[in-house]
Write an enzyme that holds these catalytic residues in place. Structure first.
Site: not given
Length: 238
Positions: A5, A7, A208
């Protein structure tokens, strides 16, 4: 393959002001920045908070101009009276609503920052286009080393992000990731992982956020950013 991922995983997840430009000869870029910081000082939006925080960090001991008659305009920006001026800070759509046009000069100056994947906040003061601020998420200091380690192990790193094409391309290039997909919804990440694994290519997913949880579950191995990730991502990961 190891999919990442963007961001909050490869990047810090917190935007920062990287440039301020004036588009009004009567205003310096410092004045544009101060007006933006004042207007955004009461904002609840992450970008607005970032503008106020970055200005304060660069001006320790000073107080940003006070915002009066403050209004949040969801999805568009903010409106406030700052230092005796009516200030608008937000998207081009907000300026269009107020019959303020982006000039050719504004678009020309903005283009390189948009190409680098920055988010722009445009500023108008008393009905005139005043300038813009460019904000970008910062790559984690350890990200490049991690990607090189993955490649040295003979594994292909892949970036899967919900961000738009220019932001995805900029991060991928800066970290030497040759394969990436932008505009990914959570279900798109799931489908990509499923296709890869059906083709006999086990996937390790690193993420996250809450949106990464399904992909972390689906992957052959799921890794969550334990120190900064959401509890749901941590629970979903191996």
């Amino acid at each position: 393959r190891v999919t990442f991922d963007k961001t909050g995983t490869l990047t810090q997840g917190t935007p920062a002001v990287t440039a301020v430009r004036t588009l009004d000869s009567a205003l310096s870029w410092q004045e544009v920045y101060a007006l933006a910081a004042g207007a955004e000082s009461r904002s609840e939006h992450p970008l607005g908070k970032a503008v106020a925080a970055c200005w304060q960090e660069e001006h320790p001991g000073e107080t940003a101009p006070q915002a009066e008659d403050f209004q949040m305009l969801p999805g568009r920006g903010v409106r406030a009276a700052v230092g005796g001026r009516l200030v608008l800070a937000g998207s081009p759509a907000l300026l269009r609503e107020e019959k303020i046009s982006l000039t050719a000069d504004a678009e020309e100056q903005a283009a390189p920052w948009l190409e680098r994947g920055c988010t722009l906040i445009y500023l108008a003061a008393d009905g005139r286009l005043a300038g813009f601020l460019a904000l970008s998420d910062q790559v984690r200091p350890q990200a490049a080393e991690a990607i090189q380690g993955v490649k040295a192990a003979g594994v292909t790193p892949v970036l899967l992000t919900g961000d738009h094409e220019s932001a995805a391309r900029h991060i991928a290039r800066s970290l030497d990731i040759s394969e990436y997909q932008s505009g990914c919804r959570p279900e798109d990440k799931l489908e990509w992982i499923d296709r890869s694994q059906q083709a006999g290519q086990p996937v390790c997913m690193v993420g996250d956020g809450v949106n990464d949880a399904p992909a972390l579950k689906k992957a052959f191995v799921g890794i969550a950013m334990g120190g900064v990730g959401s509890d749901i991502a941590v629970d979903a990961a191996d």
